[in-house]
Design a protein around this motif. Structure first.
Motif: not given
Length: 630
Positions: A498-521
């Motif tokens: 959802k975030t990738d397709r809707t942000s890309m539909a308006v040429s916006l880069e979305a970043r998800e810091p709370l999905l940093d793999h070290r934070l996830v682990a």
């Protein structure tokens, strides 16, 4: 962000027509309005559309190393590229650009597939190595960035960021897959291990594919997984400090950009935490934006304003209509596959608002999955405690009988809707959780499918992937298993798509810091009682954020982007729901019992039953099928 596409011939190095590659990338032009490139050689063709974020004037793609032997297509951002660049420079690598793309080429030359263990970022990239006649495709650990691929009739392996890139190739056979329809009706999205177009695959999150000329195309290889099987040691205070440090590092790493950067601010815990840590790290005012709704119960602008005022952000808010039906076709076009998470409409609107001022926006996505923020985790934990009181055969008999006798009451307040809970208690935990995350129940799907569809499904059941994921999860308890399955299935299939397709539909880069793999682990290692305590999800995160955020933000009920689809189908869209039963597009599949669908729509319209989300699924499905298959 960017869009990539290409062709590779594993058996024979056939010539590649550059026009075919360009048609594939042109179909995804909105992903990269700032630049384009096509490169071909015997047996391979690479195409790229660029949204310039880092090294804006340099780093064109497809990118080649100094020898010309290595060629790269890259979509995403490597947040630790400067550290990797410095390490590779000590090995003698000389860099001609200032961005992160060239670092991937040098990393491949230095470490091969093992490079993936060193990357901190969101990415989907492809490297062609002319020296070894190999093609390497990789996707980031959590599945933030997409990558689709398929085999064509002429032997080519075709790949593209989005399905529309593959559809631009004339040799792709457009045949719908009924298994994906089953999955979609169950969950409202097509999971990553399926595709609406038969024969198309999505490279799974945390996997790579290494293809060598003259050899069969192998299965993808998993290079990363999250484990809930080991518990972190330490006091609550010590673990709280470690959590804050992981969050702080994740946010700061995602502030690298050579273009304007900001954040989505809903006023909820997750986005507010991200904005707080951005403000702590930024010498300038953080740019934030939020959308509000006219319905007071769905409007979070006052909470967002509280956070914006506290951190002195450059804040913008806009009220949008929750009944903006004109967005439906835009969303259908952005997703290609049917996607019926109705919050996509609001997500598109907040992305469009952000793009007016920034090119990169940080979001709070991921915290609910990694720190047990959803209410369903609380229900799952409570139900598992009850299941433990009785042996399985007795539990099934007692609760199954009660559930069968209890009346179905969709209209009633939740405490009075006990039928679903009783039936869930009769099942084992994995089966019950698989149904709890679903939308259209197995019984309703069976009612709506024709015998033709049921035969074609051959026993395939959407919920089985959840059952398998939870059964095989590296986990210690019920909450672990539910979170693991959501990270593997729901997160890439719904939230990140959802975030990738809707942000890309308006040429916006979305970043998800709370999905940093070290934070996830780290979050997965926390004792379950620190993720979910006394019915409070994300308990340790909220405690840790008390130093930054007011309690009325931290501990208020979760709202999210709510789209009132049930009301729509009793009002403005009632006729559209009724028209589904006369749809030539749905009828031509031969898979749906249209009179049963008509009964469903009428029962919903009159208030006799609640089927709003299922009707929304069919509206989005019909439009997607029409776009994809004519």
């Amino acid at each position: 962000m960017c869009g990539l596409a290409g062709l590779y011939y594993p058996e024979t190095p056939k010539p590649v027509d550059p026009a075919r590659i360009r048609a594939m990338t042109d179909a995804m032009a909105v992903r990269g309005p700032d630049g384009e490139g096509v490169w071909t050689a015997p047996g391979v063709g690479l195409g790229h559309r660029r949204l310039s974020i880092i090294d804006v004037e340099g780093s064109p793609q497809p990118m080649h190393d100094a020898s010309g032997a290595l060629s790269l297509l890259f979509n995403g951002c490597i947040y630790n590229y400067r550290e990797l660049r410095a390490e590779l420079a000590t090995k003698g690598y000389q860099f001609r650009t200032a961005g992160d793309s060239e670092v991937l080429l040098a990393a491949w030359a230095a470490w091969g597939p093992a490079m993936l263990d060193r990357l901190n970022g969101m990415f989907a990239f492809v490297i062609h190595d002319a020296r070894t006649q190999r093609l390497f495709m990789a996707r980031d650990r959590l599945g933030v960035k997409p990558l689709h691929y398929t085999r064509l009739a002429d032997g080519a392996l075709a790949f593209a960021s989005e399905l529309k890139g593959l559809l631009a190739h004339p040799l792709l056979r457009r045949v719908p897959d009924v298994h994906a329809i089953e999955d979609y009706l169950a969950f409202s999205y097509v999971p990553d291990d399926a595709c609406i177009v038969a024969g198309v695959s999505k490279l799974p999150a945390g996997h790579y594919l290494l293809v060598e000329r003259g050899k069969p195309v192998p299965a993808p290889v998993r290079y990363w997984d999250v484990s809930f099987a080991d518990r972190a040691k330490g006091s609550v205070k010590a673990l709280e400090e470690q959590l804050v440090e992981h969050m702080r590092a994740a946010v700061r790493s995602r502030l690298v950009a050579d273009v304007p950067l900001g954040a989505f601010l809903s006023g909820g815990v997750d986005s507010s935490a991200v904005v707080a840590l951005m403000a702590e790290a930024s010498p300038q005012a953080v740019r934030t934006c939020t959308i509000g709704f006219e319905e007071a119960g769905h409007d979070e602008r006052s909470y967002a304003a509280t956070i914006a005022d506290r951190f002195r952000t450059d804040h913008r808010a806009r009220v949008v209509r929750s009944d903006d039906f004109g967005l439906i076709d835009r969303v259908v076009a952005a997703f290609d596959e049917p996607f019926a998470d109705a919050s996509a409409l609001a997500t598109y609107q907040v992305c469009a608002l952000a793009r007016e001022k920034v090119t990169v926006a940080l979001s709070g996505d991921g915290a609910d999955e990694i720190l047990a923020g959803y209410r369903r985790y609380r229900f799952q934990a409570a139900e598992e405690r009850v299941r433990g009181l009785l042996p399985p055969h007795l539990r099934s008999r007692v609760f199954g009988t009660l559930g069968a006798l209890y009346p179905k009451a969709d209209w009633a307040p939740r405490p009075l809707r006990a039928k679903t809970t009783l039936l869930a208690l009769a099942d084992d935990g994995a089966e019950a959780y698989a149904r709890s995350v679903g939308v259209t129940t197995p019984a309703t799907r069976a009612r709506l499918f024709t015998d033709t569809a049921k035969r074609a499904l051959g026993g395939h059941r959407a919920e089985d992937r959840y059952v398998v994921a939870m059964r095989d999860a590296p986990a210690l308890d019920a909450i672990d298993r539910a979170q693991y399955a959501d990270i593997k299935i729901w997160l890439p299939g719904d939230i990140l798509a959802k975030t990738d397709r809707t942000s890309m539909a308006v040429s916006l880069e979305a970043r998800e810091p709370l999905l940093d793999h070290r934070l996830v682990a780290f979050s997965a290692s926390l004792p379950a009682s620190l993720r979910l305590r006394h019915g409070e999800g994300k308990w340790l995160m909220k405690r840790a954020m008390e130093r930054y955020l007011p309690k009325e933000v931290l501990y208020r009920p979760k709202m999210g982007f709510v789209t009132p689809v049930s009301a729509w189908f009793r009002g403005a869209l009632a006729n559209e729901a009724a028209a589904l039963a006369k749809s030539r597009t749905l009828a031509d599949t031969g898979w749906f019992d249209l009179p049963a669908l008509a009964d469903l729509a009428e029962a919903h319209r009159t208030g006799r039953a609640e089927h709003g989300r299922t009707l929304w699924q069919f509206v989005m499905l019909e439009r997607s099928l029409k776009r994809l298959f004519g």
